[in-house]
Design an enzyme around this catalytic site. Structure first.
Site, short mmCIF file in Angstrom:
data_model
loop_
_atom_site.label_atom_id
_atom_site.label_comp_id
_atom_site.label_asym_id
_atom_site.label_seq_id
_atom_site.Cartn_x
_atom_site.Cartn_y
_atom_site.Cartn_z
N PRO A 4 -4.64 14.59 4.10
CG PRO A 4 -6.19 12.85 3.74
CD PRO A 4 -5.79 14.22 3.24
CG ASP A 35 -1.76 4.76 3.68
OD1 ASP A 35 -1.69 5.16 2.50
OD2 ASP A 35 -2.76 4.95 4.39
CG HIS A 72 -1.91 1.07 1.30
ND1 HIS A 72 -3.09 0.94 2.00
CD2 HIS A 72 -1.96 2.30 0.74
CE1 HIS A 72 -3.81 2.03 1.86
NE2 HIS A 72 -3.13 2.89 1.11
CG HIS A 110 -0.20 14.99 1.17
ND1 HIS A 110 -1.00 15.02 0.05
CD2 HIS A 110 -0.69 14.00 1.95
CE1 HIS A 110 -1.94 14.09 0.16
NE2 HIS A 110 -1.76 13.45 1.29
CG ASN A 113 -8.43 10.16 6.03
OD1 ASN A 113 -8.77 10.52 7.14
ND2 ASN A 113 -8.75 10.82 4.93
O1 DOR Z 1 -3.87 9.41 4.87
C1 DOR Z 1 -4.18 9.01 3.75
N1 DOR Z 1 -3.63 9.53 2.64
N2 DOR Z 1 -5.08 8.05 3.63
C2 DOR Z 1 -5.56 7.68 2.43
O2 DOR Z 1 -6.35 6.80 2.38
C3 DOR Z 1 -5.16 8.37 1.22
C4 DOR Z 1 -3.83 8.93 1.37
C5 DOR Z 1 -3.50 9.90 0.29
O3 DOR Z 1 -3.71 9.57 -0.88
O4 DOR Z 1 -2.96 10.96 0.60
ZN ZN Z 2 -6.50 4.29 2.37
#
Ligand code: DOR
Ligand code: ZN
Length: 390
Positions: A285, A271, A61, A275, A244
């Protein structure tokens, strides 16, 4: 090109042993026991003294942001960051711009990755057109390019789409990855549907004790379900850094760690969600995880008496098995996707020094243990922290 890695303790899901590894044509040609004699010639020797050799990490992920958000990350910068973190295979989510809802887009990313010769890429395809929760993508044209479909980033709210996605996962033999918010409610719905109609389900980034209880029940029923955690949800709780799913309570965090020990949680993902600073300020997020994930996992595992063999299982073997890859173990004829780690390194990782294009990670001041010293993909060194004598 033949390479010998010598004087090294190997750790994977199957155990620990001391010895040497001979690599040829991108694959593990031979694994020698402690005093085995290497009769063949080789071009390059790596002394692994003091380090551990592990199978390359397979990230179930991550978000590479390419195309569309290249100011946050590109496939190239993301892969450089991944290699620094020990990740050799990446499952990249579909929430790019445009979204990965057409074969030509998925194909273009796979070709980009192929040309870069950095990590192996599995490009996730969206489950629905534009993540719209009402029309499935054209699975027939996408399936030859990927065996992973997901709208990660958003939840599948429409139960009819979940039914269609699960049915398609059986008919076309792929894994459906779900992002569930509200977490427990949607996982409950999906487990019920899975029991009713079957399918191949992987629940992304589980973060709550109640969700874990549902996964236990689903597994006890023999349903085809797997799940992953993130480094941040097992490392910290109750932080207000935006991600998230959000940081949960201390009891949730403890439950996740117990869930790892009990074998309920299958995989350790990242994950990785880069950003820009401006986007973070506007509330985007996500946490930039590639370069810190291993140290965060290793630190938490060690503090809780969980073995490195178990971590290797969750970082390499389990995702490989789920994805249908012959990879994730130090074994003859397996790809020479390998990582040398220094298990004794202790220190702080500074997000400002990330090679990722973005630096959004709130764990800069934390003392962590375990460092990736070298990462090899298909027998070629792709990252070297100039630790071992190369
Ligand atoms: O924190 C998150 N960022 N959760 C997600 O599900 C998407 C991800 C993002 O694409 O920035
Ligand atoms: Zn996610």
């Amino acid at each position: 090109m033949k390479t010998l890695i010598k004087n090294v303790e190997m750790v994977d899901a199957e155990g620990r042993r001391f010895g040497k590894v001979l690599i040829e044509d991108g694959k593990i040609k031979k694994v020698y026991k402690e005093k085995g004699n290497v009769k063949s010639e080789y071009d390059q020797e790596i002394d692994g003294q003091g380090y551990l050799l592990m199978p390359g990490f397979i990230d179930m992920h991550c978000h590479l942001r390419d195309p569309g958000f290249e100011y946050k990350e590109t496939i190239e910068t993301g892969m450089q960051a991944a290699l620094k973190g020990g990740f050799t295979t990446l499952v990249a989510m579909a929430n790019t711009n445009p979204l990965m809802d057409e074969a030509a887009l998925v194909k273009a990313n796979l070709e980009k990755a192929e040309a870069l010769k950095l990590c192996n890429l599995i490009q996730v395809a969206a489950l629905t057109k534009e993540f719209n929760d009402s029309n499935l993508v054209d699975i027939e044209s996408l399936r030859p390019l990927t065996n992973v479909f997901s709208n990660d980033g958003v939840s599948i709210v429409n139960p009819d789409i979940m039914v269609a996605g699960l049915k398609a996962s059986t008919a076309h033999d792929f894994i459906l990855l779900t992002h569930c918010q509200p977490e427990t409610e949607l996982v409950q719905r999906d487990v019920d549907l899975l029991e009713e109609i079957g399918g191949h389900l992987h629940v992304c980034h589980i973060s709550k004790k109640d969700t874990l209880d549902l996964i236990v029940e689903a597994k006890a029923k023999g349903l085809d379900i797997t799940c992953e955690v993130t480094p941040h949800h097992i490392f910290a709780s109750a932080m207000d850094y935006k991600v998230n799913p959000p940081f949960r309570t201390y009891p949730d965090r403890r439950a996740l760690i117990e869930g790892i020990k009990a074998g309920i949680i299958d995989m350790c993902g990242t994950d990785h969600a880069p950003h820009s600073e401006a986007d973070k300020q506007k509330g985007a997020p996500g946490i930039n995880n590639f370069e810190m994930a291993f140290a965060m996992y290793y630190t938490v595992f060690e503090q809780n008496g969980i073995s490195l063999e178990k971590l290797s299982e969750m970082l390499s073997d389990a995702p490989a098995r789920r994805l249908g890859l012959k990879a994730g173990l130090i074994k003859e004829r397996y790809p020479a996707d390998l990582v040398l780690v220094d298990p004794n390194w202790e220190g702080k990782i500074n997000p400002k020094e990330f090679v990722s294009k973005s630096k959004n990670n709130p764990f800069g001041g934390e003392t962590l243990k375990g460092k990736v010293m070298m990462t090899m993909v298909k027998g070629e060194i792709k990252y070297d922290n100039n630790g071992p004598a190369l």
